[in-house]
Design a protein around this motif. Structure first.
Motif, PDB file in Angstrom:
ATOM      1  N   VAL A 190      -4.632 -22.898  -2.532  1.00  0.00           N
ATOM      2  CA  VAL A 190      -3.425 -22.774  -1.712  1.00  0.00           C
ATOM      3  C   VAL A 190      -3.799 -22.756  -0.243  1.00  0.00           C
ATOM      4  O   VAL A 190      -3.196 -23.453   0.587  1.00  0.00           O
ATOM      5  N   GLN A 191      -4.817 -21.963   0.120  1.00  0.00           N
ATOM      6  CA  GLN A 191      -5.249 -21.885   1.517  1.00  0.00           C
ATOM      7  C   GLN A 191      -5.740 -23.238   2.027  1.00  0.00           C
ATOM      8  O   GLN A 191      -5.356 -23.686   3.114  1.00  0.00           O
ATOM      9  N   ILE A 192      -6.603 -23.883   1.254  1.00  0.00           N
ATOM     10  CA  ILE A 192      -7.145 -25.179   1.673  1.00  0.00           C
ATOM     11  C   ILE A 192      -6.034 -26.217   1.746  1.00  0.00           C
ATOM     12  O   ILE A 192      -5.960 -27.005   2.701  1.00  0.00           O
ATOM     13  N   GLY A 193      -5.157 -26.229   0.758  1.00  0.00           N
ATOM     14  CA  GLY A 193      -4.070 -27.202   0.739  1.00  0.00           C
ATOM     15  C   GLY A 193      -3.115 -27.034   1.901  1.00  0.00           C
ATOM     16  O   GLY A 193      -2.711 -28.013   2.534  1.00  0.00           O
ATOM     17  N   VAL A 194      -2.743 -25.785   2.203  1.00  0.00           N
ATOM     18  CA  VAL A 194      -1.835 -25.534   3.327  1.00  0.00           C
ATOM     19  C   VAL A 194      -2.485 -25.963   4.637  1.00  0.00           C
ATOM     20  O   VAL A 194      -1.861 -26.635   5.472  1.00  0.00           O
ATOM     21  N   GLY A 195      -3.752 -25.585   4.841  1.00  0.00           N
ATOM     22  CA  GLY A 195      -4.440 -25.961   6.080  1.00  0.00           C
ATOM     23  C   GLY A 195      -4.534 -27.464   6.255  1.00  0.00           C
ATOM     24  O   GLY A 195      -4.249 -27.997   7.331  1.00  0.00           O
ATOM     25  N   ALA A 196      -4.925 -28.166   5.180  1.00  0.00           N
ATOM     26  CA  ALA A 196      -5.049 -29.620   5.254  1.00  0.00           C
ATOM     27  C   ALA A 196      -3.702 -30.277   5.478  1.00  0.00           C
ATOM     28  O   ALA A 196      -3.577 -31.246   6.244  1.00  0.00           O
ATOM     29  N   PHE A 197      -2.663 -29.755   4.839  1.00  0.00           N
ATOM     30  CA  PHE A 197      -1.330 -30.345   4.970  1.00  0.00           C
ATOM     31  C   PHE A 197      -0.793 -30.188   6.385  1.00  0.00           C
ATOM     32  O   PHE A 197      -0.174 -31.108   6.939  1.00  0.00           O
ATOM     33  N   VAL A 198      -1.014 -29.009   6.993  1.00  0.00           N
ATOM     34  CA  VAL A 198      -0.531 -28.797   8.366  1.00  0.00           C
ATOM     35  C   VAL A 198      -1.263 -29.717   9.336  1.00  0.00           C
ATOM     36  O   VAL A 198      -0.651 -30.305  10.235  1.00  0.00           O
ATOM     37  N   ILE A 199      -2.586 -29.858   9.168  1.00  0.00           N
ATOM     38  CA  ILE A 199      -3.336 -30.773  10.032  1.00  0.00           C
ATOM     39  C   ILE A 199      -2.836 -32.203   9.852  1.00  0.00           C
ATOM     40  O   ILE A 199      -2.668 -32.953  10.824  1.00  0.00           O
TER      41      ILE A 199
END
Length: 249
Positions: free
Chosen positions: A109-118
């Protein structure tokens, strides 16, 4: 606010609560003033402070309150024809996302959210998002079950309607209200304990409504370019930290 401090849910400190309160105000101010960006900023900050299992559901309720308040303040400017196809697609997208989301581990979830925002900062959404409202609603609602802030995708559809600025902000808020409302409903059906977070959620919504009210009065008094660039830099830095936390956690 005091009630929220005396009944903070497990995993949330008093300092984190005050930081979230400030960013709820700031994110709503940004969204109503610039039309986009606030939801992603709040999500990135929340992902650094809120337990991963609670991140998307709690963010969804806060964004539901913020967008509903914005839509209510600008309800006369909402474009009615933009809603039906989007709503239909959103129902399907949220339902499908709810089937899969329960299987995600916290670090993903953390990695996915960070990548999605970038991705939302640097990439241009596909052109088909602007052509087919039902597909825009379906795809963005499916993604919001995992990554939370899909306002960029929805904004691309809203932009294609070529609405004046106030109408654009109002219609986008109405579309996001529908999407976040469906998301909260699905998480409730999946058993998420919203009651444990209720005082915090209410406090963040109130702060967001204050930001919406003030941002509304500055809607025609701001220059966008420099502020959006600074917002993008902040989003990338927070998201990079979030991805690192997911990788090392």
């Amino acid at each position: 606010m005091i009630d929220a401090l005396t009944s903070l849910p497990e995993g949330l400190t008093a300092l984190a609560f005050w930081v979230l309160l400030a960013f709820s105000f700031i994110s709503s101010f940004i969204t109503v003033a610039l039309g986009i960006g606030g939801g992603g900023l709040l999500l990135a900050v929340m992902a650094s402070l809120v337990p991963p299992a609670a991140l998307i559901p709690v963010h969804g309720v806060v964004q539901l309150g913020s967008n509903a308040g914005r839509a209510g303040m600008l309800w006369r400017q909402i474009s009615g024809p933009a809603l039906p196809g989007f709503v239909l697609g959103s129902v399907v997208g949220c339902a499908l996302g709810g089937v899969v989301v329960v299987e995600l581990p916290p670090s993903m979830v953390q990695i996915g959210v960070g990548a999605f925002v970038i991705y939302s900062v640097f990439a241009k959404p596909p052109k088909w998002l602007a052509r087919w409202p039902w597909l825009t609603g379906g795809v963005s609602s499916f993604l919001t079950m995992f990554f939370g802030a899909t306002g960029l995708f929805v904004a691309n559809y809203t932009k294609s309607l070529a609405l004046p600025r106030h109408e654009h902000v109002a219609t986008h808020a109405a579309l996001m209200t529908v999407q976040h409302g469906l998301k909260v409903l699905i998480f409730g059906l999946l058993g998420f304990a919203f009651s444990a977070w209720a005082p915090v959620i209410v406090s963040l919504i109130v702060a967001g409504l204050a930001g919406t009210f003030i941002g509304r009065h500055l809607l025609n008094r701001m220059t966008d370019h420099g502020f959006k660039r600074a917002l993008d830099v902040l989003l990338v830095l927070i998201s990079a930290r979030l991805i690192w936390a997911g990788l090392t956690g």
